[in-house]
Design an enzyme around this catalytic site. Structure first.
Site, PDB file in Angstrom:
ATOM      1  CB  CYS A   1     -30.711 -22.793 -14.605  1.00 13.55           C
ATOM      2  SG  CYS A   1     -30.740 -21.488 -15.839  1.00 13.55           S
TER       3      CYS A   1
ATOM      4  CG  HIS B   1     -33.096 -24.643 -19.075  1.00 13.83           C
ATOM      5  ND1 HIS B   1     -34.051 -23.726 -19.463  1.00 13.83           N
ATOM      6  CD2 HIS B   1     -32.170 -23.947 -18.377  1.00 13.83           C
ATOM      7  CE1 HIS B   1     -33.694 -22.521 -19.017  1.00 13.83           C
ATOM      8  NE2 HIS B   1     -32.559 -22.620 -18.350  1.00 13.83           N
TER       9      HIS B   1
END
Ligand code: 2RA
Length: 339
Positions: free
Chosen positions: A134, A247
């Site tokens: 990711c 994130h």
């Protein structure tokens, strides 16, 4: 009618997001098989007004599948991915098991679609395609359009990674700890073994002999493979922060050719899957909450790296939803390319 789909890890955070993305994008599936460990077998899932019962993953449950979406950890992918391929399925694997295998394409559809051009459903042969980590996907969605124009020589990344990267249980524990701390209670620390609420810490991935942790080395190695450039210098520091599912990453780029910030901003405004949020006047820049549950990666703080001569350096700040573009959406965009 479309392909038969299997979701391996159907009860997990990414497994559930696979379903949301399949539905949001009206993916043309013929059938869906929900697979998970014995612990989740028997549970019901309602998807698009149909009731599904999660089946226990076994060798037999991967027969007659055209596309198998895996997100159940590396050991499950290692054991069952090749079996699915043997049975003729195309596996899109969200684990790190095969990402660095020379024979396996590591793909971000907006970045390096050519890496999987030799794989199509109609060929009728099984194959495995790896979904990048990711933090790699989110970083490269913004860095690659700039790299394509000015060639990145060095990239320095600091990540601020959400709880979702460690799974649904970590998200639940973050919420539980936050309540406990506010109530003056001792925080429950089962997932990370340390207080997470109102705190941050070096990413929980194992630390290697070179002092980097596995998460940081994924960014280094996956960037080189995806850019097909073994010379690009990459270093990273990955931090776990008390944020639910998106994130954030600070990225410093050093280029071979000059690239000024206005040109960079224009390139990013036109980059697929990227939105620019870069309002200095109101100090409005990307945040994890703004990108949560969204497809696009947001980039801002676009500025010339003042420590460099000329326009050979840029600093940017990127946010992206870890479960969506960081995992499920990217995997399903790969599946769409197979059709
Ligand atoms: C993390 N990148 O955020 C990992 C999950 N795949 O911990």
């Amino acid at each position: 009618d479309g392909p038969s789909i299997a979701i391996v890890g159907a009860s997990g955070a990414v497994g559930q997001e696979f379903l949301s993305v399949l539905s949001d994008r009206s993916f043309p599936y013929r059938s869906i098989r929900m697979l998970a460990s014995e612990r989740s077998a028997g549970k019901h899932i309602t998807f698009e007004d149909k009731d599904y019962v999660i089946e226990k993953l076994s060798e037999d449950s991967l027969k007659d599948i055209d596309i198998a979406l895996f997100s159940a950890g590396g050991s499950i992918s290692k054991k069952f991915g090749p079996i699915a391929v043997e049975n003729g399925a195309i596996v899109v694997d969200n684990s790190s098991a095969f990402r660095m295998d020379d024979e396996i394409p590591l793909v971000i559809p907006e970045v390096n679609p050519e890496a999987m051009k030799h794989i199509k459903l109609k060929f009728g042969k099984g194959a495995l395609i790896a979904n990048p980590n990711c933090s790699t996907i989110i970083c490269l969605m913004a860095a690659t359009p700039l790299h394509r124009l000015a060639k990145v020589l060095r990239m320095v990344v600091s990540t601020y990674q959400a709880a979702s990267g460690a799974g649904a249980a970590a998200m639940e524990e973050l919420e539980q700890q936050t309540r406990e701390v506010l109530e003056g209670k001792q925080p429950t620390c089962k997932i990370f073994k340390q207080q997470y609420a109102f705190n941050l810490f070096s990413h929980n991935a194992p630390v290697l002999s070179n002092g980097y942790n596995e998460e940081e080395m994924k960014l280094v190695k996956e960037t080189r493979k995806i850019w097909n450039d073994m010379n690009v210098k990459v270093t990273a520091t990955c931090i776990r922060v008390p944020v639910m599912r998106a994130h954030a990453e600070s990225v410093n780029l050093q280029f071979e050719k000059p690239l000024d910030e206005d040109t960079a901003r224009d390139i990013l405004k036109n980059a697929p899957g990227v939105v620019v949020v870069d309002d200095r006047t109101s100090n409005h820049f990307p945040t994890p909450l703004d990108v949560s549950n969204k497809d696009d990666v947001a980039v801002g703080r676009i500025r010339r790296d003042a420590s460099q001569d000329g326009n050979y350096g840029l600093d940017i700040f990127v946010c992206g939803d870890q479960i969506r573009k960081g995992a499920a959406l990217n995997a399903i965009q790969i599946a769409e390319m197979l059709l």
